[in-house]
Design a protein around this motif. Structure first.
Motif, mmCIF file in Angstrom:
data_model
loop_
_atom_site.group_PDB
_atom_site.id
_atom_site.type_symbol
_atom_site.label_atom_id
_atom_site.label_comp_id
_atom_site.label_asym_id
_atom_site.label_seq_id
_atom_site.Cartn_x
_atom_site.Cartn_y
_atom_site.Cartn_z
ATOM 1 N N TYR A 37 0.851 -1.189 0.000
ATOM 2 C CA TYR A 37 0.000 0.000 0.000
ATOM 3 C C TYR A 37 0.890 1.244 0.000
ATOM 4 C CZ TYR A 37 -3.863 -2.911 1.805
ATOM 5 O OH TYR A 37 -4.834 -3.857 1.980
ATOM 6 N N GLY A 82 -4.622 12.608 3.481
ATOM 7 C CA GLY A 82 -5.987 12.821 3.025
ATOM 8 C C GLY A 82 -6.541 11.745 2.113
ATOM 9 N N LEU A 83 -5.715 10.741 1.787
ATOM 10 C CA LEU A 83 -6.182 9.704 0.854
ATOM 11 C C LEU A 83 -6.213 8.319 1.478
ATOM 12 C CD1 LEU A 83 -4.358 10.748 -2.441
ATOM 13 C CD2 LEU A 83 -6.753 11.117 -1.820
ATOM 14 N N GLY A 84 -5.823 8.182 2.704
ATOM 15 C CA GLY A 84 -5.827 6.866 3.323
ATOM 16 C C GLY A 84 -4.781 5.960 2.717
ATOM 17 N N LEU A 85 -5.009 4.660 2.815
ATOM 18 C CA LEU A 85 -4.094 3.674 2.234
ATOM 19 C C LEU A 85 -4.695 3.161 0.938
ATOM 20 C CD1 LEU A 85 -3.705 3.434 5.508
ATOM 21 C CD2 LEU A 85 -2.378 1.440 4.871
ATOM 22 N N PHE A 117 3.550 0.833 2.826
ATOM 23 C CA PHE A 117 3.343 -0.210 3.826
ATOM 24 C C PHE A 117 3.161 -1.564 3.161
ATOM 25 C CE2 PHE A 117 3.137 2.242 7.598
ATOM 26 C CZ PHE A 117 2.569 3.465 7.252
ATOM 27 N N PHE A 135 0.329 -5.116 9.431
ATOM 28 C CA PHE A 135 1.177 -4.201 8.681
ATOM 29 C C PHE A 135 2.595 -4.133 9.227
ATOM 30 C CE2 PHE A 135 -1.575 -1.928 5.736
ATOM 31 C CZ PHE A 135 -2.818 -2.375 6.147
ATOM 32 N N GLY A 136 3.522 -3.845 8.300
ATOM 33 C CA GLY A 136 4.881 -3.528 8.677
ATOM 34 C C GLY A 136 4.970 -2.080 9.135
ATOM 35 N N PRO A 137 6.174 -1.641 9.544
ATOM 36 C CA PRO A 137 6.339 -0.294 10.099
ATOM 37 C C PRO A 137 6.367 0.806 9.047
ATOM 38 C CG PRO A 137 8.426 -1.417 10.060
ATOM 39 C CD PRO A 137 7.405 -2.428 9.631
ATOM 40 N N LEU A 164 -13.375 -3.287 9.442
ATOM 41 C CA LEU A 164 -12.303 -3.257 10.426
ATOM 42 C C LEU A 164 -11.955 -1.819 10.769
ATOM 43 C CD1 LEU A 164 -11.472 -5.248 7.769
ATOM 44 C CD2 LEU A 164 -9.857 -6.092 9.450
ATOM 45 N N TYR A 169 -8.513 0.285 12.152
ATOM 46 C CA TYR A 169 -7.090 0.257 12.423
ATOM 47 C C TYR A 169 -6.705 1.568 13.092
ATOM 48 C CZ TYR A 169 -6.165 -3.893 9.563
ATOM 49 O OH TYR A 169 -6.127 -5.170 9.069
ATOM 50 N N LYS A 181 -3.279 4.043 13.933
ATOM 51 C CA LYS A 181 -1.917 4.267 13.469
ATOM 52 C C LYS A 181 -1.266 5.403 14.244
ATOM 53 C CE LYS A 181 0.935 5.356 9.486
ATOM 54 N NZ LYS A 181 1.730 6.288 10.307
ATOM 55 N N ALA A 227 5.111 7.163 12.604
ATOM 56 C CA ALA A 227 6.304 6.333 12.380
ATOM 57 C C ALA A 227 6.058 4.844 12.643
ATOM 58 C CB ALA A 227 7.482 6.828 13.215
ATOM 59 N N GLU A 228 4.796 4.442 12.692
ATOM 60 C CA GLU A 228 4.478 3.017 12.839
ATOM 61 C C GLU A 228 3.467 2.619 11.775
ATOM 62 O OE1 GLU A 228 4.859 2.954 17.728
ATOM 63 O OE2 GLU A 228 3.175 1.972 16.722
ATOM 64 N N GLY A 229 3.358 1.305 11.534
ATOM 65 C CA GLY A 229 2.328 0.831 10.640
ATOM 66 C C GLY A 229 0.979 0.760 11.334
ATOM 67 N N PRO A 230 -0.109 0.714 10.570
ATOM 68 C CA PRO A 230 -1.438 0.551 11.181
ATOM 69 C C PRO A 230 -1.513 -0.752 11.959
ATOM 70 C CG PRO A 230 -1.613 1.176 8.861
ATOM 71 C CD PRO A 230 -0.184 0.826 9.108
ATOM 72 N N PHE A 238 -4.272 -3.444 13.859
ATOM 73 C CA PHE A 238 -5.673 -3.861 13.917
ATOM 74 C C PHE A 238 -6.252 -3.566 15.290
ATOM 75 C CE2 PHE A 238 -9.439 -6.135 13.263
ATOM 76 C CZ PHE A 238 -9.631 -7.007 14.328
ATOM 77 N N PHE A 263 -8.268 4.466 10.944
ATOM 78 C CA PHE A 263 -8.755 4.144 9.602
ATOM 79 C C PHE A 263 -9.841 3.088 9.697
ATOM 80 C CE2 PHE A 263 -5.677 6.315 7.010
ATOM 81 C CZ PHE A 263 -4.492 6.316 7.721
ATOM 82 N N LEU A 279 -8.692 -5.115 1.156
ATOM 83 C CA LEU A 279 -9.275 -4.112 2.038
ATOM 84 C C LEU A 279 -9.327 -2.774 1.312
ATOM 85 C CD1 LEU A 279 -7.602 -4.775 5.525
ATOM 86 C CD2 LEU A 279 -9.877 -5.457 4.730
ATOM 87 N N PHE A 333 -9.750 1.159 2.236
ATOM 88 C CA PHE A 333 -9.604 2.015 3.409
ATOM 89 C C PHE A 333 -10.259 3.370 3.208
ATOM 90 C CE2 PHE A 333 -6.655 -0.060 6.313
ATOM 91 C CZ PHE A 333 -6.177 -1.096 5.535
ATOM 92 N N GLY A 334 -10.711 3.928 4.320
ATOM 93 C CA GLY A 334 -11.116 5.326 4.344
ATOM 94 C C GLY A 334 -9.891 6.221 4.470
ATOM 95 N N GLN A 335 -10.153 7.533 4.481
ATOM 96 C CA GLN A 335 -9.052 8.503 4.463
ATOM 97 C C GLN A 335 -8.375 8.666 5.812
ATOM 98 O OE1 GLN A 335 -12.296 8.983 3.687
ATOM 99 N NE2 GLN A 335 -12.529 10.695 2.267
ATOM 100 N N GLY A 336 -9.053 8.224 6.868
ATOM 101 C CA GLY A 336 -8.491 8.355 8.203
ATOM 102 C C GLY A 336 -9.044 9.557 8.950
#
Lengths: 115, 115
Positions: free
Chosen positions: A35, A40-43, A90, A106-108, B34, B36, B38, B41-44, B46, B89, B103, B105-108
């Motif tokens: 991803y 503003g656009l999410g993932l 990600f 997810f990874g970091p 789901l 998530y 975030k 500096a980290e990944g999302p 769950f 998210f 998946l 995703f929304g924008q957050g």
């Protein structure tokens, strides 16, 4: 130790350069995803792989390619980087076969800047 | 075509109060949802999920509500704590169709919990 690792964590490169982002997982999951996150656009999904021999394009695959070298490794390449590919990237994994649906892990992340 | 939308870019709440984060979707094929969380500096990571056969799922301070007729879900955090400050998210998937195994995703929404 982290279950999903990404290298590098940060990368600055120049327009036109080839870049590879790597992802490794120890979760034993068959499914892997790439991803990108933009403000503003999410993932948004770039590519995904349901097993080693299965590679699929996501919603924004143009300008990217992937390689699934093994169950545990999934690499994302930018053949000729451009500034609008500056983003957070990600990698994620999921184990759909467990019956636990589509929960992804997810990874970091890798912060990529293209100058 | 944004199939999953989080219309509030940010939310500010006092510690101890309830945080309500909202999410709307347009694809009637979505049947698993789901949330998530975030941190920078980290990944999302769950947080909680809900299947379309349910209208509520609880996990400690977190509750997700699903209103299928309105194509709306919400995440309630009670009581909110400063450590809950993060980007949230929502995401959706489907057992069939073009969204199978993926998946969206929304924008957050950026949640800030003030002490």
């Amino acid at each position: 130790d982290a279950d999903v690792t990404q290298t590098p964590r940060n990368r600055i490169t120049k327009t036109g350069k080839r870049i590879m982002l790597e992802c490794s997982q120890t979760k034993g999951h068959d499914r892997m995803y790439w991803y990108r996150q933009d403000p503003g656009l999410g993932l948004r999904l770039i590519y995904y792989s349901f097993d080693v021999k299965d590679i699929n394009k996501g919603e924004i695959s143009d300008g990217y390619s992937v390689s699934r070298q093994a169950q545990a490794k999934f690499s994302l390449s930018l053949e000729s980087a451009i500034p609008n590919q500056t983003a957070l990237y990600f990698c994620a994994t999921s184990d759909f076969t467990s019956g636990s649906t589509d929960t992804q892990y997810f990874g970091p992340g890798t912060r990529l800047t293209v100058l | 075509d944004q199939q999953v939308k989080q219309n509030s870019p940010s939310l500010s709440v006092q510690e101890g109060r309830i945080s309500i984060l909202n999410c709307d979707y347009t694809n009637s094929m979505f049947d698993y949802f789901l949330w998530y969380k975030k941190y920078p500096a980290e990944g999302p990571t769950f947080l909680i999920s809900i299947s379309s056969i349910k209208d509520k799922n609880e996990d400690g301070r977190f509750t997700v509500f699903l209103n299928k007729s309105a194509k709306h879900l919400s995440l309630h955090i009670v009581p909110s704590q400063p450590g809950d400050s993060a980007v949230y998210f929502c995401a959706a998937s489907a057992m069939g169709g073009t969204s199978y195994g993926k998946l969206t995703f929304g924008q957050g929404t950026i949640l800030t919990v003030h002490p």
